[in-house]
Write a protein that holds these residues in place. Structure first.
Motif, PDB file in Angstrom:
ATOM      1  N   LYS A   3       0.830  -1.204   0.000  1.00  0.00           N
ATOM      2  CA  LYS A   3       0.000   0.000   0.000  1.00  0.00           C
ATOM      3  C   LYS A   3       0.866   1.256   0.000  1.00  0.00           C
ATOM      4  O   LYS A   3       0.605   2.193  -0.752  1.00  0.00           O
ATOM      5  CB  LYS A   3      -0.939  -0.021   1.206  1.00  0.00           C
ATOM      6  CG  LYS A   3      -1.964   1.076   1.194  1.00  0.00           C
ATOM      7  CD  LYS A   3      -2.971   0.884   2.312  1.00  0.00           C
ATOM      8  CE  LYS A   3      -4.077   1.893   2.187  1.00  0.00           C
ATOM      9  NZ  LYS A   3      -5.141   1.667   3.171  1.00  0.00           N
ATOM     10  N   GLN A   7       1.000   4.087  -3.001  1.00  0.00           N
ATOM     11  CA  GLN A   7       0.699   5.484  -2.733  1.00  0.00           C
ATOM     12  C   GLN A   7       1.825   6.383  -3.218  1.00  0.00           C
ATOM     13  O   GLN A   7       1.595   7.510  -3.628  1.00  0.00           O
ATOM     14  CB  GLN A   7       0.437   5.700  -1.243  1.00  0.00           C
ATOM     15  CG  GLN A   7      -0.872   5.107  -0.804  1.00  0.00           C
ATOM     16  CD  GLN A   7      -1.061   5.141   0.704  1.00  0.00           C
ATOM     17  OE1 GLN A   7      -0.116   5.064   1.466  1.00  0.00           O
ATOM     18  NE2 GLN A   7      -2.311   5.224   1.123  1.00  0.00           N
ATOM     19  N   GLY A  10       1.988   5.822  -7.740  1.00  0.00           N
ATOM     20  CA  GLY A  10       0.861   6.378  -8.475  1.00  0.00           C
ATOM     21  C   GLY A  10       0.429   5.606  -9.703  1.00  0.00           C
ATOM     22  O   GLY A  10      -0.619   5.871 -10.261  1.00  0.00           O
ATOM     23  N   LYS A  39      -6.222   0.249  -6.835  1.00  0.00           N
ATOM     24  CA  LYS A  39      -7.414   1.050  -7.081  1.00  0.00           C
ATOM     25  C   LYS A  39      -7.799   1.835  -5.826  1.00  0.00           C
ATOM     26  O   LYS A  39      -8.116   3.019  -5.909  1.00  0.00           O
ATOM     27  CB  LYS A  39      -8.559   0.149  -7.550  1.00  0.00           C
ATOM     28  CG  LYS A  39      -9.724   0.915  -8.092  1.00  0.00           C
ATOM     29  CD  LYS A  39     -10.705   0.018  -8.813  1.00  0.00           C
ATOM     30  CE  LYS A  39     -11.828   0.870  -9.336  1.00  0.00           C
ATOM     31  NZ  LYS A  39     -12.837   0.153 -10.041  1.00  0.00           N
ATOM     32  N   GLU A  40      -7.752   1.196  -4.679  1.00  0.00           N
ATOM     33  CA  GLU A  40      -8.074   1.869  -3.414  1.00  0.00           C
ATOM     34  C   GLU A  40      -7.120   3.022  -3.127  1.00  0.00           C
ATOM     35  O   GLU A  40      -7.516   4.038  -2.549  1.00  0.00           O
ATOM     36  CB  GLU A  40      -8.034   0.873  -2.256  1.00  0.00           C
ATOM     37  CG  GLU A  40      -9.172  -0.104  -2.241  1.00  0.00           C
ATOM     38  CD  GLU A  40      -9.010  -1.194  -1.185  1.00  0.00           C
ATOM     39  OE1 GLU A  40      -8.018  -1.176  -0.422  1.00  0.00           O
ATOM     40  OE2 GLU A  40      -9.874  -2.090  -1.144  1.00  0.00           O
ATOM     41  N   CYS A  41      -5.864   2.866  -3.532  1.00  0.00           N
ATOM     42  CA  CYS A  41      -4.850   3.896  -3.293  1.00  0.00           C
ATOM     43  C   CYS A  41      -4.905   5.011  -4.330  1.00  0.00           C
ATOM     44  O   CYS A  41      -4.162   5.989  -4.233  1.00  0.00           O
ATOM     45  CB  CYS A  41      -3.454   3.273  -3.297  1.00  0.00           C
ATOM     46  SG  CYS A  41      -3.135   2.252  -1.861  1.00  0.00           S
ATOM     47  N   GLY A  42      -5.750   4.857  -5.327  1.00  0.00           N
ATOM     48  CA  GLY A  42      -5.867   5.877  -6.357  1.00  0.00           C
ATOM     49  C   GLY A  42      -4.784   5.799  -7.423  1.00  0.00           C
ATOM     50  O   GLY A  42      -4.603   6.751  -8.191  1.00  0.00           O
ATOM     51  N   ARG A  44      -3.012   4.845 -10.888  1.00  0.00           N
ATOM     52  CA  ARG A  44      -3.456   4.641 -12.266  1.00  0.00           C
ATOM     53  C   ARG A  44      -3.074   3.222 -12.654  1.00  0.00           C
ATOM     54  O   ARG A  44      -1.929   2.811 -12.488  1.00  0.00           O
ATOM     55  CB  ARG A  44      -2.797   5.643 -13.208  1.00  0.00           C
ATOM     56  CG  ARG A  44      -3.028   7.100 -12.842  1.00  0.00           C
ATOM     57  CD  ARG A  44      -4.501   7.470 -13.020  1.00  0.00           C
ATOM     58  NE  ARG A  44      -4.723   8.827 -12.561  1.00  0.00           N
ATOM     59  CZ  ARG A  44      -5.137   9.817 -13.345  1.00  0.00           C
ATOM     60  NH1 ARG A  44      -5.368   9.616 -14.609  1.00  0.00           N
ATOM     61  NH2 ARG A  44      -5.316  11.009 -12.833  1.00  0.00           N
ATOM     62  N   ASP A  68     -13.916   4.606 -15.142  1.00  0.00           N
ATOM     63  CA  ASP A  68     -12.939   4.783 -14.064  1.00  0.00           C
ATOM     64  C   ASP A  68     -11.511   4.920 -14.584  1.00  0.00           C
ATOM     65  O   ASP A  68     -10.600   5.219 -13.819  1.00  0.00           O
ATOM     66  CB  ASP A  68     -12.989   3.594 -13.094  1.00  0.00           C
ATOM     67  CG  ASP A  68     -14.271   3.549 -12.289  1.00  0.00           C
ATOM     68  OD1 ASP A  68     -15.022   4.542 -12.266  1.00  0.00           O
ATOM     69  OD2 ASP A  68     -14.532   2.487 -11.668  1.00  0.00           O
ATOM     70  N   TYR A  69     -11.323   4.654 -15.882  1.00  0.00           N
ATOM     71  CA  TYR A  69      -9.981   4.626 -16.466  1.00  0.00           C
ATOM     72  C   TYR A  69      -9.910   5.455 -17.753  1.00  0.00           C
ATOM     73  O   TYR A  69      -9.519   4.959 -18.802  1.00  0.00           O
ATOM     74  CB  TYR A  69      -9.565   3.169 -16.762  1.00  0.00           C
ATOM     75  CG  TYR A  69      -9.751   2.266 -15.572  1.00  0.00           C
ATOM     76  CD1 TYR A  69      -8.741   2.153 -14.619  1.00  0.00           C
ATOM     77  CD2 TYR A  69     -10.937   1.554 -15.377  1.00  0.00           C
ATOM     78  CE1 TYR A  69      -8.908   1.341 -13.506  1.00  0.00           C
ATOM     79  CE2 TYR A  69     -11.097   0.740 -14.268  1.00  0.00           C
ATOM     80  CZ  TYR A  69     -10.095   0.637 -13.342  1.00  0.00           C
ATOM     81  OH  TYR A  69     -10.261  -0.162 -12.234  1.00  0.00           O
ATOM     82  N   CYS A 102      -1.421  14.690 -14.352  1.00  0.00           N
ATOM     83  CA  CYS A 102      -2.693  14.129 -13.870  1.00  0.00           C
ATOM     84  C   CYS A 102      -2.508  13.216 -12.681  1.00  0.00           C
ATOM     85  O   CYS A 102      -3.456  12.911 -11.994  1.00  0.00           O
ATOM     86  CB  CYS A 102      -3.376  13.335 -14.993  1.00  0.00           C
ATOM     87  SG  CYS A 102      -3.792  14.333 -16.422  1.00  0.00           S
ATOM     88  N   VAL A 103      -1.288  12.741 -12.473  1.00  0.00           N
ATOM     89  CA  VAL A 103      -1.053  11.764 -11.402  1.00  0.00           C
ATOM     90  C   VAL A 103      -0.737  12.493 -10.127  1.00  0.00           C
ATOM     91  O   VAL A 103      -0.040  13.450 -10.088  1.00  0.00           O
ATOM     92  CB  VAL A 103       0.107  10.812 -11.789  1.00  0.00           C
ATOM     93  CG1 VAL A 103       0.397   9.849 -10.656  1.00  0.00           C
ATOM     94  CG2 VAL A 103      -0.241  10.053 -13.045  1.00  0.00           C
TER      95      VAL A 103
END
Length: 103
Positions: A3, A7, A10, A39-42, A44, A68-69, A102-103
């Protein structure tokens, strides 16, 4: 640990993903867990479906929720169909370049 790494980075690229259980090749459940965590961590997510196995499973999961993508919109077919490692590398680079800012 995973995790924290997600994070920080990215982006998560998923390729292949299988294992042998009782003499049979099966999807790598750890990779599915990493996908969920990413996905939970955002992060890409870039699933390279053409490599098969769990990556194909994750591609289909992502494709079913294309909204979502949005950063993959121009690349879905290449991610699914391209077997040429150079093309796949170029697709990943293009996706990452298009994500700048964007990231």
């Amino acid at each position: 640990y995973g995790k924290e790494m997600l994070q920080e980075c990215g982006v998560a690229v998923f390729m292949f993903g299988n294992k042998v259980v009782e003499g049979k090749v099966v999807l790598a459940n750890g990779m599915i867990e990493e996908f969920t965590l990413a996905k939970e961590c955002g992060a890409r997510i870039i699933p390279i479906a053409s490599t098969g196995c769990t990556a194909l499973y994750l591609y289909n999961k992502a494709f079913s929720q294309k909204g979502d993508y949005p950063y993959l919109n121009k690349y879905w077919s290449q991610l699914k169909d391209s077997k040429d490692p150079r093309v796949i590398a170029d697709v990943i680079i293009n996706i990452l370049n298009n994500m700048k800012g964007c990231v």
